[in-house]
Design a protein around this motif. Sequence first.
Motif, PDB file in Angstrom:
ATOM      1  N   VAL A 147       0.714  -1.216  -0.148  1.00  0.00           N
ATOM      2  CA  VAL A 147      -0.084  -0.070  -0.065  1.00  0.00           C
ATOM      3  C   VAL A 147       0.781   1.302   0.153  1.00  0.00           C
ATOM      4  O   VAL A 147       0.309   2.194   0.108  1.00  0.00           O
ATOM      5  CB  VAL A 147      -1.035   0.094   1.325  1.00  0.00           C
ATOM      6  CG1 VAL A 147      -2.064  -1.227   0.943  1.00  0.00           C
ATOM      7  CG2 VAL A 147      -0.101  -0.091   2.688  1.00  0.00           C
ATOM      8  N   THR A 148       2.319   1.257  -0.374  1.00  0.00           N
ATOM      9  CA  THR A 148       2.924   2.091  -0.201  1.00  0.00           C
ATOM     10  C   THR A 148       3.730   1.968  -1.602  1.00  0.00           C
ATOM     11  O   THR A 148       4.038   1.084  -2.007  1.00  0.00           O
ATOM     12  CB  THR A 148       3.933   2.434   0.816  1.00  0.00           C
ATOM     13  OG1 THR A 148       4.665   1.350   1.114  1.00  0.00           O
ATOM     14  CG2 THR A 148       3.213   2.784   2.292  1.00  0.00           C
ATOM     15  N   TRP A 149       4.677   3.215  -2.123  1.00  0.00           N
ATOM     16  CA  TRP A 149       5.323   2.940  -3.188  1.00  0.00           C
ATOM     17  C   TRP A 149       6.436   1.979  -3.092  1.00  0.00           C
ATOM     18  O   TRP A 149       6.740   1.240  -3.895  1.00  0.00           O
ATOM     19  CB  TRP A 149       5.932   4.344  -3.737  1.00  0.00           C
ATOM     20  CG  TRP A 149       4.921   5.275  -4.061  1.00  0.00           C
ATOM     21  CD1 TRP A 149       4.046   5.008  -5.235  1.00  0.00           C
ATOM     22  CD2 TRP A 149       4.781   6.674  -3.938  1.00  0.00           C
ATOM     23  NE1 TRP A 149       3.206   6.314  -5.422  1.00  0.00           N
ATOM     24  CE2 TRP A 149       3.799   7.336  -4.706  1.00  0.00           C
ATOM     25  CE3 TRP A 149       5.373   7.552  -2.981  1.00  0.00           C
ATOM     26  CZ2 TRP A 149       3.297   8.408  -4.498  1.00  0.00           C
ATOM     27  CZ3 TRP A 149       5.202   8.898  -2.701  1.00  0.00           C
ATOM     28  CH2 TRP A 149       3.960   9.329  -3.692  1.00  0.00           C
ATOM     29  N   ASN A 150       7.083   2.117  -1.851  1.00  0.00           N
ATOM     30  CA  ASN A 150       8.286   1.064  -1.551  1.00  0.00           C
ATOM     31  C   ASN A 150       7.929  -0.139  -1.381  1.00  0.00           C
ATOM     32  O   ASN A 150       8.915  -0.900  -1.251  1.00  0.00           O
ATOM     33  CB  ASN A 150       9.214   1.664  -0.665  1.00  0.00           C
ATOM     34  CG  ASN A 150      10.080   2.713  -0.795  1.00  0.00           C
ATOM     35  OD1 ASN A 150      10.084   3.217  -1.956  1.00  0.00           O
ATOM     36  ND2 ASN A 150      10.899   3.296  -0.142  1.00  0.00           N
ATOM     37  N   THR A 151       6.633  -0.432  -1.156  1.00  0.00           N
ATOM     38  CA  THR A 151       6.285  -1.948  -0.715  1.00  0.00           C
ATOM     39  C   THR A 151       5.468  -2.602  -1.918  1.00  0.00           C
ATOM     40  O   THR A 151       5.005  -3.526  -1.887  1.00  0.00           O
ATOM     41  CB  THR A 151       5.544  -2.104   0.645  1.00  0.00           C
ATOM     42  OG1 THR A 151       4.238  -1.029   0.503  1.00  0.00           O
ATOM     43  CG2 THR A 151       6.396  -1.267   1.681  1.00  0.00           C
ATOM     44  N   SER A 152       5.130  -1.935  -2.696  1.00  0.00           N
ATOM     45  CA  SER A 152       4.518  -2.219  -4.180  1.00  0.00           C
ATOM     46  C   SER A 152       5.526  -2.794  -5.291  1.00  0.00           C
ATOM     47  O   SER A 152       5.920  -1.938  -5.773  1.00  0.00           O
ATOM     48  CB  SER A 152       3.491  -1.355  -4.702  1.00  0.00           C
ATOM     49  OG  SER A 152       3.062  -1.743  -5.857  1.00  0.00           O
ATOM     50  N   SER A 153       5.674  -4.157  -5.419  1.00  0.00           N
ATOM     51  CA  SER A 153       6.244  -4.748  -6.370  1.00  0.00           C
ATOM     52  C   SER A 153       5.399  -4.453  -7.968  1.00  0.00           C
ATOM     53  O   SER A 153       6.295  -4.099  -8.879  1.00  0.00           O
ATOM     54  CB  SER A 153       6.380  -6.094  -6.452  1.00  0.00           C
ATOM     55  OG  SER A 153       5.207  -6.934  -6.439  1.00  0.00           O
ATOM     56  N   VAL A 154       4.045  -4.006  -7.792  1.00  0.00           N
ATOM     57  CA  VAL A 154       3.531  -3.477  -9.070  1.00  0.00           C
ATOM     58  C   VAL A 154       4.174  -2.285  -9.428  1.00  0.00           C
ATOM     59  O   VAL A 154       4.636  -1.885 -10.515  1.00  0.00           O
ATOM     60  CB  VAL A 154       2.192  -3.676  -8.897  1.00  0.00           C
ATOM     61  CG1 VAL A 154       1.358  -2.933 -10.151  1.00  0.00           C
ATOM     62  CG2 VAL A 154       1.557  -4.997  -8.795  1.00  0.00           C
ATOM     63  N   ALA A 155       4.160  -1.453  -8.194  1.00  0.00           N
ATOM     64  CA  ALA A 155       4.649   0.050  -8.913  1.00  0.00           C
ATOM     65  C   ALA A 155       6.126   0.008  -9.137  1.00  0.00           C
ATOM     66  O   ALA A 155       6.539   0.678  -9.999  1.00  0.00           O
ATOM     67  CB  ALA A 155       4.593   0.817  -7.439  1.00  0.00           C
ATOM     68  N   THR A 156       6.824  -1.040  -8.690  1.00  0.00           N
ATOM     69  CA  THR A 156       8.533  -1.088  -9.111  1.00  0.00           C
ATOM     70  C   THR A 156       8.445  -1.423 -10.610  1.00  0.00           C
ATOM     71  O   THR A 156       9.210  -1.089 -11.322  1.00  0.00           O
ATOM     72  CB  THR A 156       8.930  -2.213  -8.167  1.00  0.00           C
ATOM     73  OG1 THR A 156       8.995  -1.812  -6.711  1.00  0.00           O
ATOM     74  CG2 THR A 156      10.535  -2.591  -8.797  1.00  0.00           C
ATOM     75  N   MET A 157       7.371  -2.481 -11.056  1.00  0.00           N
ATOM     76  CA  MET A 157       7.724  -2.677 -12.292  1.00  0.00           C
ATOM     77  C   MET A 157       7.294  -1.885 -13.294  1.00  0.00           C
ATOM     78  O   MET A 157       7.711  -1.562 -14.470  1.00  0.00           O
ATOM     79  CB  MET A 157       6.764  -4.121 -12.474  1.00  0.00           C
ATOM     80  CG  MET A 157       7.346  -5.421 -12.173  1.00  0.00           C
ATOM     81  SD  MET A 157       6.162  -6.846 -12.445  1.00  0.00           S
ATOM     82  CE  MET A 157       4.991  -6.580 -11.089  1.00  0.00           C
ATOM     83  N   ILE A 158       6.260  -1.155 -12.913  1.00  0.00           N
ATOM     84  CA  ILE A 158       5.641   0.129 -13.805  1.00  0.00           C
ATOM     85  C   ILE A 158       6.674   1.468 -13.787  1.00  0.00           C
ATOM     86  O   ILE A 158       7.094   1.820 -15.048  1.00  0.00           O
ATOM     87  CB  ILE A 158       4.213   0.630 -13.231  1.00  0.00           C
ATOM     88  CG1 ILE A 158       3.220  -0.378 -13.335  1.00  0.00           C
ATOM     89  CG2 ILE A 158       3.914   2.034 -13.976  1.00  0.00           C
ATOM     90  CD1 ILE A 158       2.059   0.033 -12.558  1.00  0.00           C
ATOM     91  N   LEU A 159       7.186   1.628 -12.753  1.00  0.00           N
ATOM     92  CA  LEU A 159       8.489   2.494 -12.882  1.00  0.00           C
ATOM     93  C   LEU A 159       9.713   2.066 -13.662  1.00  0.00           C
ATOM     94  O   LEU A 159      10.098   2.643 -14.372  1.00  0.00           O
ATOM     95  CB  LEU A 159       8.986   3.025 -11.238  1.00  0.00           C
ATOM     96  CG  LEU A 159       7.884   3.579 -10.484  1.00  0.00           C
ATOM     97  CD1 LEU A 159       8.272   3.669  -9.041  1.00  0.00           C
ATOM     98  CD2 LEU A 159       7.746   5.173 -10.974  1.00  0.00           C
ATOM     99  N   GLY A 160       9.962   0.896 -13.395  1.00  0.00           N
ATOM    100  CA  GLY A 160      10.933   0.371 -14.394  1.00  0.00           C
ATOM    101  C   GLY A 160      10.580   0.214 -15.807  1.00  0.00           C
ATOM    102  O   GLY A 160      11.487   0.542 -16.578  1.00  0.00           O
ATOM    103  N   ALA A 161       9.090  -0.173 -16.163  1.00  0.00           N
ATOM    104  CA  ALA A 161       8.839   0.138 -17.623  1.00  0.00           C
ATOM    105  C   ALA A 161       9.002   1.313 -18.008  1.00  0.00           C
ATOM    106  O   ALA A 161       9.211   1.355 -19.439  1.00  0.00           O
ATOM    107  CB  ALA A 161       7.668  -0.455 -17.439  1.00  0.00           C
ATOM    108  N   SER A 162       8.818   2.469 -17.266  1.00  0.00           N
ATOM    109  CA  SER A 162       9.142   3.908 -17.829  1.00  0.00           C
ATOM    110  C   SER A 162      10.667   4.264 -17.876  1.00  0.00           C
ATOM    111  O   SER A 162      10.934   5.375 -18.261  1.00  0.00           O
ATOM    112  CB  SER A 162       8.394   4.850 -17.077  1.00  0.00           C
ATOM    113  OG  SER A 162       9.165   4.922 -15.845  1.00  0.00           O
TER     114      SER A 162
END
Length: 391
Positions: free
Chosen positions: A232-247
């Motif tokens: 539920v936070t940016w640093n704990t969401s692997s989904v957010a991690t993947m999206i940021l990496g994709a960009s």
Amino acid sequence: MPSYESPELVDLFTTYTAGPESIGSRLTRTAVERGSADPLIAATGADFALYPGDGRPPTVEGFRYSTRGFKELAGISHLGPAVASLVQLREKYADAGWRAEAERMLRSVERSRAANSATLWRETIAVEAYRGREQAIADMIDYSCAVTARYLRTALADETYLNSRTLREDYLEGGPGADLPVPVNQMMIATFFLAGMDISHRMLCWFAAQKIDWDRAMVVIAGRQGRPTAGVTWNTSSVATMILGASEYRLPLERVYLAPHAPTFATPVGGDLTEVAAMEEPLRRIWFNTRATVELGEVMFHGYPRYAPEQLATPDVADSAVTDISEMPVIHGPDDWRAMTTRLRMVLEDPRQLLSGCVTDFAVRQLVEAGNDPAEVVVPGLDAVTYPTGL
């Protein structure tokens, strides 16, 4: 005595908020209309959807539970917590049922070991991101099953052996005199990394094919991600991690909203995107409603310090004096076992973390740096490790 509400003051309240005709709702509707052409990325616990904008149909890509080999690897990566659970049943709770559970686990481990082979991984499971590593993966699984079975048999023969000390010294980490060529901790990191690398590789390929304008992209990560308290936070969401990496880390964090209470769509069946398409309007409304409120800050409080979202500082556990952390430690490289093993502990103890996401960010960053070529990535606990077989 019933509570009293002043009609005049309540009307003032609803003039701005708490109703579809309020000023706040008008602001949201206007923002949605003005941004109708902007691309929206929505992520659930199992799928990504891209809404290109201007009424164009969405596209969807599944991940996690639909991933080939994910459950097979997860079964191996969870050997450590499973054995530790048996220790807890006996040591902490004095639950005599630990023996039946240990026997059941031993049977399952032996069946898994017999079914495992490089051919299975190469020709049947056949994960593209694992190409060239199938024999190493099979060897790792054979070894992990062997040392797990050995530990369980010893405990079943002498229940006093089943304790937290032998768990760590003879199984997870190794200790003086332990017959443990490779610590099981390394296997757990390798399997978590492999799963994260495969999902991330496919997602990076999919996002690259969408040709997204990342400067205008909006992201809503909706609903539950893993256990109820996780992601539920940016640093704990692997989904957010993947999206940021994709960009390639161009997407500003301020355009990524995690909305655990937002509505989601079910994984499409048979290519039917009706439910996915129906979710575009409410998801856009959530994003723009949040954004419209955020933008009031500059209008109302110009000249005061502004909120600037950024990745939180990651602690460094290279110093053995560090005994407590509140965020994932930085990994200095594929041989930084103190940091990666600390992460194994943290994903268990920190309810915000996804259990399987302890090294996903490390996998994503390696993939991005390697041009999304898994063959150029170093898999910790696998690529530089030889797992003896036939034990």
